[in-house]
Write an enzyme that holds these catalytic residues in place. Structure first.
Site, PDB file in Angstrom:
ATOM      1  N   HIS A  61       0.840  -1.206   0.000  1.00  0.00           N
ATOM      2  CA  HIS A  61       0.000   0.000   0.000  1.00  0.00           C
ATOM      3  C   HIS A  61       0.865   1.242   0.000  1.00  0.00           C
ATOM      4  O   HIS A  61       0.434   2.308  -0.412  1.00  0.00           O
ATOM      5  CB  HIS A  61      -0.887   0.049   1.258  1.00  0.00           C
ATOM      6  CG  HIS A  61      -1.670  -1.206   1.458  1.00  0.00           C
ATOM      7  ND1 HIS A  61      -2.629  -1.624   0.555  1.00  0.00           N
ATOM      8  CD2 HIS A  61      -1.630  -2.148   2.422  1.00  0.00           C
ATOM      9  CE1 HIS A  61      -3.152  -2.757   0.988  1.00  0.00           C
ATOM     10  NE2 HIS A  61      -2.569  -3.097   2.109  1.00  0.00           N
ATOM     11  N   HIS A  91       6.436   7.067   5.900  1.00  0.00           N
ATOM     12  CA  HIS A  91       5.889   6.536   4.652  1.00  0.00           C
ATOM     13  C   HIS A  91       5.165   7.675   3.934  1.00  0.00           C
ATOM     14  O   HIS A  91       5.004   8.764   4.492  1.00  0.00           O
ATOM     15  CB  HIS A  91       4.908   5.380   4.933  1.00  0.00           C
ATOM     16  CG  HIS A  91       3.743   5.812   5.735  1.00  0.00           C
ATOM     17  ND1 HIS A  91       3.719   5.783   7.130  1.00  0.00           N
ATOM     18  CD2 HIS A  91       2.557   6.349   5.367  1.00  0.00           C
ATOM     19  CE1 HIS A  91       2.574   6.249   7.551  1.00  0.00           C
ATOM     20  NE2 HIS A  91       1.848   6.610   6.512  1.00  0.00           N
ATOM     21  N   HIS A  93       1.956   8.990   1.059  1.00  0.00           N
ATOM     22  CA  HIS A  93       0.714   8.749   0.340  1.00  0.00           C
ATOM     23  C   HIS A  93       0.812   9.594  -0.917  1.00  0.00           C
ATOM     24  O   HIS A  93       1.305  10.734  -0.860  1.00  0.00           O
ATOM     25  CB  HIS A  93      -0.497   9.171   1.184  1.00  0.00           C
ATOM     26  CG  HIS A  93      -0.590   8.421   2.474  1.00  0.00           C
ATOM     27  ND1 HIS A  93      -1.377   7.303   2.623  1.00  0.00           N
ATOM     28  CD2 HIS A  93       0.051   8.600   3.659  1.00  0.00           C
ATOM     29  CE1 HIS A  93      -1.235   6.845   3.864  1.00  0.00           C
ATOM     30  NE2 HIS A  93      -0.367   7.609   4.505  1.00  0.00           N
ATOM     31  N   GLU A 103      -3.397  13.395   1.854  1.00  0.00           N
ATOM     32  CA  GLU A 103      -4.574  12.925   2.604  1.00  0.00           C
ATOM     33  C   GLU A 103      -5.283  14.109   3.249  1.00  0.00           C
ATOM     34  O   GLU A 103      -6.476  14.326   3.054  1.00  0.00           O
ATOM     35  CB  GLU A 103      -4.129  11.916   3.662  1.00  0.00           C
ATOM     36  CG  GLU A 103      -3.489  10.667   3.027  1.00  0.00           C
ATOM     37  CD  GLU A 103      -3.679   9.427   3.850  1.00  0.00           C
ATOM     38  OE1 GLU A 103      -3.135   9.359   4.960  1.00  0.00           O
ATOM     39  OE2 GLU A 103      -4.411   8.525   3.378  1.00  0.00           O
ATOM     40  N   HIS A 116       4.273  11.024   6.037  1.00  0.00           N
ATOM     41  CA  HIS A 116       3.884  10.829   7.448  1.00  0.00           C
ATOM     42  C   HIS A 116       5.053  10.279   8.246  1.00  0.00           C
ATOM     43  O   HIS A 116       5.578   9.210   7.948  1.00  0.00           O
ATOM     44  CB  HIS A 116       2.707   9.838   7.529  1.00  0.00           C
ATOM     45  CG  HIS A 116       1.430  10.418   7.056  1.00  0.00           C
ATOM     46  ND1 HIS A 116       0.345   9.660   6.694  1.00  0.00           N
ATOM     47  CD2 HIS A 116       1.063  11.712   6.878  1.00  0.00           C
ATOM     48  CE1 HIS A 116      -0.642  10.448   6.317  1.00  0.00           C
ATOM     49  NE2 HIS A 116      -0.240  11.711   6.425  1.00  0.00           N
ATOM     50  N   THR A 178      -4.793   6.641   9.197  1.00  0.00           N
ATOM     51  CA  THR A 178      -5.588   6.854   7.976  1.00  0.00           C
ATOM     52  C   THR A 178      -5.711   5.581   7.145  1.00  0.00           C
ATOM     53  O   THR A 178      -6.271   5.584   6.062  1.00  0.00           O
ATOM     54  CB  THR A 178      -4.963   7.939   7.074  1.00  0.00           C
ATOM     55  OG1 THR A 178      -3.681   7.443   6.619  1.00  0.00           O
ATOM     56  CG2 THR A 178      -4.789   9.240   7.811  1.00  0.00           C
TER      57      THR A 178
HETATM   58  C1  LIG Z   1       4.967  -2.860  14.685  1.00  0.00           C
HETATM   59  O1  LIG Z   1       3.687  -3.287  15.099  1.00  0.00           O
HETATM   60  C2  LIG Z   1       2.656  -2.755  14.390  1.00  0.00           C
HETATM   61  C3  LIG Z   1       2.791  -2.273  13.076  1.00  0.00           C
HETATM   62  C4  LIG Z   1       1.676  -1.774  12.414  1.00  0.00           C
HETATM   63  C5  LIG Z   1       1.850  -1.338  11.002  1.00  0.00           C
HETATM   64  N1  LIG Z   1       1.088  -0.131  10.697  1.00  0.00           N
HETATM   65  C6  LIG Z   1      -0.106  -0.288  10.124  1.00  0.00           C
HETATM   66  C7  LIG Z   1      -0.866   0.802   9.783  1.00  0.00           C
HETATM   67  C8  LIG Z   1      -0.378   2.083  10.056  1.00  0.00           C
HETATM   68  C9  LIG Z   1      -1.121   3.202   9.717  1.00  0.00           C
HETATM   69  C10 LIG Z   1      -0.602   4.435   9.976  1.00  0.00           C
HETATM   70  O2  LIG Z   1      -1.385   5.464   9.703  1.00  0.00           O
HETATM   71  S1  LIG Z   1      -1.021   6.864   9.122  1.00  0.00           S
HETATM   72  N2  LIG Z   1      -1.177   6.757   7.580  1.00  0.00           N
HETATM   73  O3  LIG Z   1      -2.048   7.705   9.675  1.00  0.00           O
HETATM   74  O4  LIG Z   1       0.312   7.235   9.489  1.00  0.00           O
HETATM   75  C11 LIG Z   1       0.627   4.592  10.583  1.00  0.00           C
HETATM   76  C12 LIG Z   1       1.370   3.481  10.906  1.00  0.00           C
HETATM   77  C13 LIG Z   1       0.873   2.219  10.651  1.00  0.00           C
HETATM   78  C14 LIG Z   1       1.602   1.080  10.968  1.00  0.00           C
HETATM   79  C15 LIG Z   1       0.451  -1.711  13.051  1.00  0.00           C
HETATM   80  C16 LIG Z   1       0.335  -2.177  14.373  1.00  0.00           C
HETATM   81  O5  LIG Z   1      -0.822  -2.153  15.072  1.00  0.00           O
HETATM   82  C17 LIG Z   1      -1.796  -1.280  14.539  1.00  0.00           C
HETATM   83  C18 LIG Z   1       1.430  -2.699  15.037  1.00  0.00           C
HETATM   84  O6  LIG Z   1       1.298  -3.168  16.325  1.00  0.00           O
HETATM   85  C19 LIG Z   1       0.908  -4.546  16.400  1.00  0.00           C
HETATM   86 ZN   LIG Z   2       0.136   7.668   6.420  1.00  0.00          ZN
END
Ligand SMILES: COc1cc(C[n+]2ccc3cc(OS(N)(=O)=O)ccc3c2)cc(OC)c1OC
Ligand SMILES: [Zn+2]
Length: 240
Positions: A61, A91, A93, A103, A116, A178
């Site tokens: 993604h 990362h 978008h 976003e 972000h 998000t």
């Molecule tokens: C490292 O462990 C995790 C990694 C992740 C990976 N991850 C998934 C979705 C994400 C969405 C994000 O949202 S954003 N786009 O608003 O920055 C930011 C970091 C993220 C990171 C999610 C986790 O739980 C929600 C985790 O804990 C178990």
């Molecule tokens: Zn993001």
């Protein structure tokens, strides 16, 4: 499980993630003159000097650059935050078309892409996963960036701090991840001034981001941004 297409995109995420229709979802459309100026909001301070990127992952993604968050080497502090938050990853978008991809929008306008920088509250929580489900668990610094053909400062070993404008004027509000699982655990800090990146820098970034693995067709081709969500009475504050 989820994506950005017609069948699995933002409009159906609520089926597997009901919090998608919650009271503090992100991103939002920021209307500058409706934000309330809060003089008590101090500057946001980034200490990324010793930041060590450990791996680059392409989760289909987005492309994520992970950092070593085993200690307080790379933290963000100040602004709306009560304590330092540790840098975990950054990362992007972006959109397939030039003018769409960010976003957060500003008075309905979107930028080509949004960076972000994701941090977690290691003072109150023991793991990122635990922090990601707490209302004050995460702090995400969002930067719009636009592609300007022309000059730009060099990346120098790619310390994300070099991407940032010098004085960070920002908006801040309480929101969510998000992307699924859309946890309502993010203190958002959205920097007002877009950063400009040149073709040359973008090429460098692309090399960094896509080194060692074939650039994923899905990642390159899709619009990986969620549209703005309802404010539901939230207050957006602005720094000076
Ligand atoms: C490292 O462990 C995790 C990694 C992740 C990976 N991850 C998934 C979705 C994400 C969405 C994000 O949202 S954003 N786009 O608003 O920055 C930011 C970091 C993220 C990171 C999610 C986790 O739980 C929600 C985790 O804990 C178990
Ligand atoms: Zn993001």
């Amino acid at each position: 499980l989820w994506g950005y297409g017609k069948e699995d995109g933002p409009s159906v995420w609520h089926k597997n993630y009901p919090v998608a229709q919650g009271d503090r979802q992100s991103p939002i459309d920021i209307v500058p003159h409706q934000a309330s100026h809060d003089p008590s909001l101090g500057p946001v301070v980034l200490n990324y000097d010793q930041c060590t990127s450990i791996k680059i992952a392409n989760n289909g993604h987005s492309v994520v650059v992970e950092f070593d968050d085993s200690d307080d080497r790379s933290v963000i502090r100040g602004g709306p935050l009560d304590n330092p938050y540790r840098l975990k990853q950054f990362h992007f978008h972006w959109g397939v078309k030039g003018c769409h991809g960010s976003e957060h929008t500003v008075a309905g306008n979107s930028y080509a892409s949004e960076l972000h920088l994701v941090h977690w509250n290691a003072v109150k929580y023991t793991t990122f996963g635990e922090a990601a489900t707490a209302p004050d668990g995460l702090a995400v610094l969002a930067l719009y960036w636009i592609l300007l053909i022309g000059s730009a400062a060099d990346f120098k070993g790619f310390n994300p701090k070099c991407l940032l404008p010098s004085s960070l004027h920002y908006w801040t509000y309480l929101g969510s991840l998000t992307t699924p699982p859309l946890h309502e655990s993010v203190i958002w800090i959205v920097v007002k001034d877009p950063i400009t990146v040149s073709e040359k820098q973008l090429g460098k970034l692309r090399t960094l981001l896509f080194t060692g693995e074939e650039e994923d067709q899905r990642t390159r081709m899709e619009n990986n941004f969620r549209p703005p969500q309802l404010l539901k009475g939230r207050n957006v504050r602005s720094s000076n």
